[in-house]
Design a protein around this motif. Structure first.
Motif, PDB file in Angstrom:
ATOM      1  N   GLY A 138       0.803  -1.210   0.000  1.00 51.56           N
ATOM      2  CA  GLY A 138       0.000   0.000   0.000  1.00 51.56           C
ATOM      3  C   GLY A 138       0.831   1.253   0.000  1.00 51.56           C
ATOM      4  O   GLY A 138       2.055   1.215   0.184  1.00 51.56           O
ATOM      5  N   TRP A 139       0.153   2.343  -0.231  1.00 52.30           N
ATOM      6  CA  TRP A 139       0.757   3.676  -0.158  1.00 52.30           C
ATOM      7  C   TRP A 139      -0.034   4.510   0.853  1.00 52.30           C
ATOM      8  O   TRP A 139      -1.277   4.476   0.857  1.00 52.30           O
ATOM      9  N   PHE A 140       0.703   5.225   1.682  1.00 49.46           N
ATOM     10  CA  PHE A 140       0.131   6.135   2.664  1.00 49.46           C
ATOM     11  C   PHE A 140       0.693   7.523   2.391  1.00 49.46           C
ATOM     12  O   PHE A 140       1.742   7.663   1.769  1.00 49.46           O
ATOM     13  N   CYS A 141       0.005   8.537   2.882  1.00 53.53           N
ATOM     14  CA  CYS A 141       0.537   9.886   2.765  1.00 53.53           C
ATOM     15  C   CYS A 141       0.368  10.622   4.084  1.00 53.53           C
ATOM     16  O   CYS A 141      -0.532  10.311   4.875  1.00 53.53           O
ATOM     17  N   GLN A 142       1.256  11.579   4.290  1.00 49.86           N
ATOM     18  CA  GLN A 142       1.180  12.423   5.482  1.00 49.86           C
ATOM     19  C   GLN A 142       1.428  13.853   5.064  1.00 49.86           C
ATOM     20  O   GLN A 142       2.560  14.222   4.708  1.00 49.86           O
ATOM     21  N   GLY A 143       0.346  14.649   5.063  1.00 51.73           N
ATOM     22  CA  GLY A 143       0.460  16.044   4.707  1.00 51.73           C
ATOM     23  C   GLY A 143       0.929  16.881   5.878  1.00 51.73           C
ATOM     24  O   GLY A 143       0.963  16.400   7.024  1.00 51.73           O
ATOM     25  N   PRO A 144       1.300  18.129   5.630  1.00 52.92           N
ATOM     26  CA  PRO A 144       1.766  19.006   6.707  1.00 52.92           C
ATOM     27  C   PRO A 144       0.736  19.126   7.827  1.00 52.92           C
ATOM     28  O   PRO A 144      -0.419  19.486   7.577  1.00 52.92           O
ATOM     29  N   GLY A 145       1.141  18.793   9.040  1.00 55.01           N
ATOM     30  CA  GLY A 145       0.258  18.902  10.184  1.00 55.01           C
ATOM     31  C   GLY A 145      -0.838  17.867  10.253  1.00 55.01           C
ATOM     32  O   GLY A 145      -1.782  18.001  11.039  1.00 55.01           O
ATOM     33  N   LYS A 146      -0.730  16.833   9.428  1.00 56.11           N
ATOM     34  CA  LYS A 146      -1.776  15.815   9.396  1.00 56.11           C
ATOM     35  C   LYS A 146      -1.232  14.455   9.812  1.00 56.11           C
ATOM     36  O   LYS A 146      -0.027  14.240   9.823  1.00 56.11           O
TER      37      LYS A 146
END
Length: 114
Positions: free
Chosen positions: A34-42
């Motif tokens: 899988g792929w995950f993402c982490q945005g600024p402040g999230k």
């Protein structure tokens, strides 16, 4: 065990990128990738996943724009990202879950900006 992610970069809205993640040291073909993402402040959140049998699942925010795929011969999982939006800006992490263990790549930055 190593997951090596690549393919991040900077693009304008509407552009495309393809992320790759090559796995070594694990039985990749048996795992869920899988792929995950982490945005600024999230918090980190799932983007897409694909089972060993090829069943895929996507976050609502990327359905119709992103495509996850895998090549078991190359121990690699891909994320084709089209029609990118500014809100897709984040660090993207690949993940493989196999035999009860979680493995993570180092993260690759995707920036969508005009």
């Amino acid at each position: 065990v190593q997951l090596q992610a690549s393919g991040g970069g900077s693009v304008q809205p509407g552009g495309s990128l393809t992320l790759s993640c090559a796995a070594s040291g694990i039985i990749f073909r048996s795992g869920v990738a899988g792929w995950f993402c982490q945005g600024p402040g999230k918090q980190r959140e799932v983007v897409a996943s694909i089972t060993s049998g090829g069943y895929t699942n996507y976050a609502d925010s990327v359905k119709g724009r992103f495509t996850i795929s895998r090549d078991n011969a190359r121990n690699t999982v891909y994320l084709q990202m089209n029609s990118l939006k500014t809100e897709d800006t984040a660090v993207y992490y690949c993940n493989v879950w196999v035999l009860g263990a979680d493995y993570w790549g180092q993260g690759t930055q995707v920036t969508v900006s005009s």
